[in-house]
Every structure is written in C-alpha cells, then in structure tokens.
Design a protein around this motif. Sequence first.
Motif, short mmCIF file in Angstrom:
data_model
loop_
_atom_site.label_atom_id
_atom_site.label_comp_id
_atom_site.label_asym_id
_atom_site.label_seq_id
_atom_site.Cartn_x
_atom_site.Cartn_y
_atom_site.Cartn_z
N LEU A 18 0.84 -1.34 -0.10
CA LEU A 18 0.05 -0.10 0.02
C LEU A 18 0.77 1.33 0.05
CD1 LEU A 18 -3.01 -0.85 2.42
CD2 LEU A 18 -2.92 -1.21 -0.08
N ARG A 19 2.18 1.18 -0.28
CA ARG A 19 3.23 2.17 -0.44
C ARG A 19 2.58 3.16 -1.94
NH1 ARG A 19 7.64 2.48 2.55
NH2 ARG A 19 7.02 1.08 4.67
N TYR A 20 2.88 4.28 -1.52
CA TYR A 20 2.32 5.20 -2.87
C TYR A 20 3.46 5.04 -4.08
CZ TYR A 20 1.85 9.44 -5.74
OH TYR A 20 1.69 10.26 -6.61
N HIS A 21 2.99 4.87 -5.18
CA HIS A 21 3.96 5.19 -6.19
C HIS A 21 3.41 6.31 -7.23
CE1 HIS A 21 6.42 1.48 -5.04
NE2 HIS A 21 5.03 0.94 -4.78
N GLU A 22 4.42 6.92 -7.44
CA GLU A 22 3.96 8.09 -8.54
C GLU A 22 4.02 7.70 -9.79
OE1 GLU A 22 6.66 11.98 -9.74
OE2 GLU A 22 5.73 12.18 -7.49
N GLN A 23 2.99 8.44 -10.59
CA GLN A 23 2.96 8.09 -12.02
C GLN A 23 3.17 9.24 -12.92
OE1 GLN A 23 -0.82 5.66 -12.26
NE2 GLN A 23 0.53 4.09 -13.32
N HIS A 24 2.13 10.13 -12.78
CA HIS A 24 1.93 11.41 -13.55
C HIS A 24 2.26 12.59 -12.73
CE1 HIS A 24 0.50 8.58 -16.53
NE2 HIS A 24 -0.53 8.07 -15.77
N ARG A 25 2.91 13.66 -13.53
CA ARG A 25 3.06 14.91 -12.88
C ARG A 25 2.53 15.94 -13.60
NH1 ARG A 25 8.06 12.16 -12.26
NH2 ARG A 25 9.00 12.98 -14.30
N TYR A 26 1.20 16.11 -13.17
CA TYR A 26 0.29 17.28 -13.90
C TYR A 26 1.07 18.54 -13.82
CZ TYR A 26 -3.54 13.81 -14.12
OH TYR A 26 -4.36 12.76 -14.48
N PHE A 27 1.63 18.87 -12.68
CA PHE A 27 2.02 20.32 -12.59
C PHE A 27 3.04 20.39 -13.65
CE2 PHE A 27 4.80 17.61 -10.03
CZ PHE A 27 6.34 18.24 -10.29
N GLU A 28 3.84 19.58 -13.99
CA GLU A 28 5.04 19.73 -15.14
C GLU A 28 4.21 19.96 -16.39
OE1 GLU A 28 7.74 16.60 -15.39
OE2 GLU A 28 8.51 16.97 -13.34
N LEU A 29 3.30 19.28 -16.62
CA LEU A 29 2.14 19.50 -17.91
C LEU A 29 2.15 20.98 -17.71
CD1 LEU A 29 1.02 18.77 -20.49
CD2 LEU A 29 -1.02 17.87 -19.12
N TYR A 30 1.23 21.44 -16.81
CA TYR A 30 0.61 22.83 -16.62
C TYR A 30 1.98 23.68 -16.85
CZ TYR A 30 -2.66 20.64 -13.94
OH TYR A 30 -3.73 19.73 -13.59
N LEU A 31 2.98 23.55 -16.22
CA LEU A 31 4.19 24.60 -16.51
C LEU A 31 4.71 24.45 -18.26
CD1 LEU A 31 6.26 23.87 -13.33
CD2 LEU A 31 4.53 26.07 -13.83
N SER A 32 4.62 23.29 -18.62
CA SER A 32 5.34 23.30 -19.95
C SER A 32 4.20 23.92 -20.99
CB SER A 32 5.83 21.69 -20.38
OG SER A 32 4.20 21.09 -20.51
#
Length: 264
Positions: free
Chosen positions: A195-209
């Motif tokens: 149940l450890r969290y694993h990151e997949q998508h970084r939306y904030f990088e999309l917003y910035l780009s």
Amino acid sequence: MGPLILMVVLVCGFWYTQNHYQSRIKLARSDGWNAYFYVAMHGLKLAVQGVAVVFIFFLLLLLITFIVNHILFFWVIFDFDLYSWMTEIKIMSYPLFFWLSLLMAGVMAWAQGHNAKLALEDNEKRQLAYREMAAQDGIEALLLQAIDEDKLIFVTLKSRKVYIGYVAAPRMEHHETQHLAIIPYISGYRDKDTLRYHEQHRYFELYLSKNIDGVSVPLNIMHFRHVIPMEQIEGVSLFDTETYESFDDFSTPVPPKDDDTASA
C-alpha cells in the motif's frame, strides 16, 4: 381533511428546506424516514406559526370588540362584533379560522424561504453559513482547511488509484455532497501488497510546459479538474510536499519481494 393538513405541512417544510442553505444540507445528509420527518418538522413549525398569527389576530379583534362595546354601551343598542365571522363562517364544515391558519402557514413558509434564499446573495452571510455546515462534516472541514491554507490534498480511491491536487470547489458551496472536484497535481497508485504510494503522472509539469493557468486559453487549469464520486473514495488527507519528501526517513523499509531475492 387529515391528508390536506399533511400536504400543507410537507409542502411548507419542503419549500423552506430547499431555500434555507443549512436546512438543505442537513436534508441532503438525511435519508429515508429521517429526511421525511426532517421536512415534516419544519412544516409543522411553520404551521404552528401560522395558527399563532391568526389566533393573535383573532384575539386582537376580540379585544377591539370588547373595548368598543363598553365605550358605546350607553349610546347604541346593538352589539359591535368584529371577530365572530372567523368561527361562524365555514368552508367544507371547517371554520374560516382553520383555512386562514393554513393560508398563513403557506405565506410564512414562502416569506421565510425567500428571505433565506436572498440572504445567500450576500457573500459574507453565504460564507458564514457554508463554514457553519462544513464544521459539522469531517471531510468538508478538511477541504475547507486545505482551501484556507492553500494546501494540497491526498485522495485515495478504493481502486488504489491516488490523486494529489487542489480542491477545485467546496462540495457544500454548490449544495453537492456526493462528489469531490479536485485539480490534479500528481497522480499514482498504491502497491497492492504494501500500500505504499508510487508516483505515475506529474500534472504540474504539464501545466508549466504548456503555460496552463487559471486564465489561459484555449485550455485553463479548470479543464483538468477531476470530479470523483464520494462512494469511490477510500480516504482524504492533507498533503505537504516537503513533509512527503522526508517521510521515508521515518518509515519502516519495504522488505524485498521473493521474486526480487531470487533474481539477485
């Protein structure tokens, strides 16, 4: 006549609860017979108020009649009467007093509901009402704290999908408590075993780009909001990026899986 009285009580209660913000939210939290009796309770209160107003009017007419009759006692030979018509005139075997009481209950329900609706047009009163109701709901209180402190929230779904983002809109502000709207910042999933969290998508990088913000065109940040049914949510908590980065230092290391050990 019983069904008529019940109908008036329920209609008055329903009109009031649909226009009074706090009552509408409490009704939304109720179900089954609780919702039915909650509406009936408000309707009965308004019906009692209607009877009270008409009764006071009846007493006022009686008092005026009493005073006038005593003043004119030596000059007139007839009784001055302002009140008896309310009890002597009957419609469908019921005195006019009864029908005036029902009418007054309806008028008071409309007036109080209308005034409550107008009160929400005042931003300060609307915010006070919203915060009053939010304090009585654990999730809404947490969402309100996230908005006030400009914090991210960590949302875990029953499917183990995870969204980290900003609250797009308070649920109760729009009288909707069955969904949660967020603007995603990061998304991922929880491991099925640890149940450890694993990151997949970084939306904030999309917003910035893509230079996406609150007023950008053709897409702005609200186009990316996620509306999640509350029944799919496992848990909600506040999220702080700095704390998250150092969280593993205070956590038990994940033991290697059997297949990892064999391959080594």
